[in-house]
Scaffold this active site. Structure first.
Site, PDB file in Angstrom:
ATOM      1  N   SER A 116      79.444  19.369   6.314  1.00  0.00           N
ATOM      2  CA  SER A 116      80.355  18.528   7.091  1.00  0.00           C
ATOM      3  C   SER A 116      81.718  19.178   7.312  1.00  0.00           C
ATOM      4  CB  SER A 116      80.488  17.168   6.409  1.00  0.00           C
ATOM      5  OG  SER A 116      81.234  16.290   7.196  1.00  0.00           O
ATOM      6  N   HIS A 117      82.739  18.595   6.722  1.00  0.00           N
ATOM      7  CA  HIS A 117      84.117  19.033   6.946  1.00  0.00           C
ATOM      8  C   HIS A 117      84.581  20.020   5.878  1.00  0.00           C
ATOM      9  CE1 HIS A 117      83.623  15.580   4.443  1.00  0.00           C
ATOM     10  NE2 HIS A 117      84.678  15.974   3.774  1.00  0.00           N
ATOM     11  N   ASP A 292      80.434  14.902  13.362  1.00  0.00           N
ATOM     12  CA  ASP A 292      80.319  13.446  13.241  1.00  0.00           C
ATOM     13  C   ASP A 292      81.669  12.764  13.031  1.00  0.00           C
ATOM     14  OD1 ASP A 292      80.550  14.405  10.674  1.00  0.00           O
ATOM     15  OD2 ASP A 292      78.805  13.343   9.872  1.00  0.00           O
ATOM     16  N   ARG A 293      82.683  13.508  12.602  1.00  0.00           N
ATOM     17  CA  ARG A 293      84.005  12.884  12.420  1.00  0.00           C
ATOM     18  C   ARG A 293      84.893  13.126  13.630  1.00  0.00           C
ATOM     19  NH1 ARG A 293      86.141  13.561   6.247  1.00  0.00           N
ATOM     20  NH2 ARG A 293      84.265  12.761   5.257  1.00  0.00           N
ATOM     21  N   LYS A 389      77.437   8.811  12.461  1.00  0.00           N
ATOM     22  CA  LYS A 389      78.698   8.680  13.176  1.00  0.00           C
ATOM     23  C   LYS A 389      78.765   9.803  14.208  1.00  0.00           C
ATOM     24  CE  LYS A 389      80.845  10.752   9.144  1.00  0.00           C
ATOM     25  NZ  LYS A 389      80.762  10.319   7.757  1.00  0.00           N
TER      26      LYS A 389
END
Ligand code: G1P
Ligand code: ZN
Length: 568
Positions: A116-117, A292-293, A389
């Site tokens: 992810s991040h 997704d963010r 998301k």
């Protein structure tokens, strides 16, 4: 060519427990002998009777080790009787695009390769997440099963000689142990773009951007932070919506994200914030490594908190064609997310669900047709078009609202607060803490907030008085499958709707991370002009002290307790 699978003896690792969002560890952990192979085998074995003949989507955010992992997944899937894999070209698929593909192809599930991040590169993080047939992250029962299988794994199956070329779009078919096995390499953007065009009114957004609507162009700046959204953003914003090419930046996915920490918030997306402050852009958006963010900014870097973003979207969903077709169902937020959307739900007479942290808890509600929109304070917003998301979706949703209301972002927010009041939301993260003292801190804190007499206590901050309405360790009973998830974070709710939450992160790749969430509600319009991140009532006194002491967690404990008792 006819290929044969072999079984390879392995020793089980005991630490392959998926967290909030899959198994996330340092790349070096995944590079240990058979570590990735074991976990992939555990995912496939957990499919049980569905494994033989199954069809899976595979892709990731382009970070370091994605290619190696894709190669292993192809070889191990082939050996386990999977019949087909759709793989993003060069292993690239954003998390939302992968979710959409699972649904579109009716696949058995998907394997998402991302941390992810978290930063990428040989010395940073990697992750493997399994998504189920509805397109969403596997629920707890599935991940627990995967973990249990991983703990007793003795062998995995692999086709060592299978060489699929994932750089070329097209279908490759192999014969493995007498069965047919297909790898279809797909354009990562094509299907996602089609979905976005079904959801949004692209011609209207294009008119907004070009200035055909108002007489002057609406200038956007989109920063992909060298993550996976680059190809999506270039195609959607530049090719389809006609934005000038220099309005999208950092759009080539890099294995190390060019050294960036691809987390779209005010700290790590400072490049976007600075550019909006300096330039004459009307709108800014940034996305994380796997797409997704999202972070949304208005003119002069006006910051839209995720809590407000969710509420404003909820208030305006019916300006988006998709929701006009499907109707607006209920809304949901994760428990630590500020409660701004709750008031919109009341005003619109919609159901509102509060779920534990992690997107997987929204899936059942969407599948049951109970919610259209959901979000988390951690820069996650999405709808029931998929089961993840979706950063690019959120930016397009915001542009749709701007276009429909004919107002700039900051004005939309001001009008929203005037109507509903404002939630000042802040999250404080204390990273790299020792695990054991943090666990002790949480249990002592739990004893404090659940003690008799805590409810009803008056606490003051910034000259304002708050009465405790509830103190608990959040527990969630899924209204659809009735599963119960316990110990999801300590809550102190106040009578006016303000709230304090303490929880331990479930995504860290090492040590413990304590998160403190403060949501304070202000109905008084005189306060609404304050900075989004800090209100007098919200600023916890212990912020500095957290990072000072070697005995960090104990200091945290004392100060947190003291803040509850006297300063909040
Ligand atoms: C964090 C966020 C959470 C999000 C998750 C995955 O989890 O807080 O909202 O769903 O990342 O993106 P945490 O580290 O808090 O467990
Ligand atoms: Zn992400």
């Amino acid at each position: 060519m006819s290929l044969k699978s072999v079984k390879v003896a392995t020793k089980a690792y005991g630490d392959q427990k998926p967290g909030t969002s899959g198994l996330r560890k340092a790349v070096k952990v995944f590079q240990q002998e058979n570590y990735t192979e074991n976990f992939v085998q555990a995912i496939l074995t957990a499919l049980g009777e569905c494994l033989k003949g199954s069809k899976l989507i595979v892709g990731g955010d382009g970070r370091f080790y994605v290619r190696e992992a894709v190669d292993l997944i192809i070889k191990i899937a082939a050996a386990n009787g999977v019949s087909k894999l759709w793989v993003g070209q060069d292993g690239i698929l954003s998390t939302p695009a992968l979710s959409a593909l699972i649904r579109q192809h009716g696949a058995t599930g998907g394997i998402v390769l991302t941390a992810s991040h978290n930063p990428g590169g040989p010395d940073h993080d990697f992750g493997i997440k399994f998504n189920i047939a509805n397109g969403g992250p596997a629920p707890d029962a599935v991940t627990t099963n995967i973990f249990n299988i991983s703990k007793s794994l003795r062998e995995y199956s692999i086709v060592p000689d299978l060489a699929a070329d994932i750089s070329k779009i097209g279908t490759q078919t192999f014969t493995v142990d007498g069965r047919s096995f297909t790898v279809e390499v797909i354009d990562p953007v094509e299907d996602y773009l089609r979905l976005m065009k079904e959801i949004f009114d692209f011609p209207a957004i294009k008119q907004l951007l070009s200035g055909a609507q108002t007489g002057s162009p609406f200038k956007v700046l989109v920063n992909s932070m060298n993550g996976v959204t680059g190809p999506y953003v270039d195609r959607i914003f530049v090719v389809e919506l006609g934005a000038p090419a220099d309005n999208t930046v950092n759009t080539v996915p890099l294995e190390d994200f060019g050294g960036l920490h691809p987390d779209p918030n005010l700290t790590y997306a400072a490049e976007l914030v600075d550019a909006l402050r300096r330039g004459d852009y009307d709108f800014g958006a940034a996305f994380d490594g796997d797409g997704d963010r999202n972070m949304i900014l208005g003119r002069k870097a006006f910051f839209v908190t995720p809590t407000d973003s969710l509420a404003v979207l909820a208030d305006n969903l019916d300006c988006i064609p998709y929701f006009r077709r499907t109707g607006v169902k209920g809304f949901a937020r994760s428990m630590p997310t500020g409660a701004a959307v709750d008031r919109v739900a009341v005003a619109k007479n919609k159901e509102l669900f509060v779920v534990p942290t992690g997107w997987k808890f929204f899936g059942n509600l969407m599948d049951a047709g109970r919610i259209s929109l959901c979000g988390e304070e951690s820069f996650g917003t999405g709808s029931d078009h998929i089961r993840e998301k979706d950063g690019v979706w959120a930016a397009l949703a915001w542009l749709s609202i701007v276009q429909h209301l004919g107002k700039p972002v900051d004005q939309i927010l001001r009008d929203h607060w005037a109507k509903y009041g404002r939630n000042f939301f802040t999250r404080y993260d204390y990273e790299g803490c020792a695990v054991e003292p943090c666990d002790r801190m949480m249990s002592e804190l739990e004893a404090l907030v659940t003690a008799p007499g805590f409810v009803g206590r008056q606490l003051t901050a910034g000259g304002k008085s708050y009465t405790v309405r509830l103190g608990d360790n959040f527990q969630y009973r899924d209204p659809i499958d009735c599963s119960v998830t316990t110990k999801q974070g300590l809550r102190v709710l106040f009578e006016d709707g303000s709230c304090l939450v303490f929880r331990l992160s479930g995504t860290g790749s090492s040590g413990a991370t304590v998160r403190l969430y403060v949501d304070s509600y202000e109905a008084d319009p005189a306060t609404h002009g304050e900075d989004a991140q800090v209100s007098a009532a919200a600023k916890p006194r212990q912020h500095r002290a957290f990072s000072l002491s070697p005995e960090l967690a104990w200091e945290t404990q004392c100060l947190v307790i003291c803040s509850i008792q006297s300063t909040v």
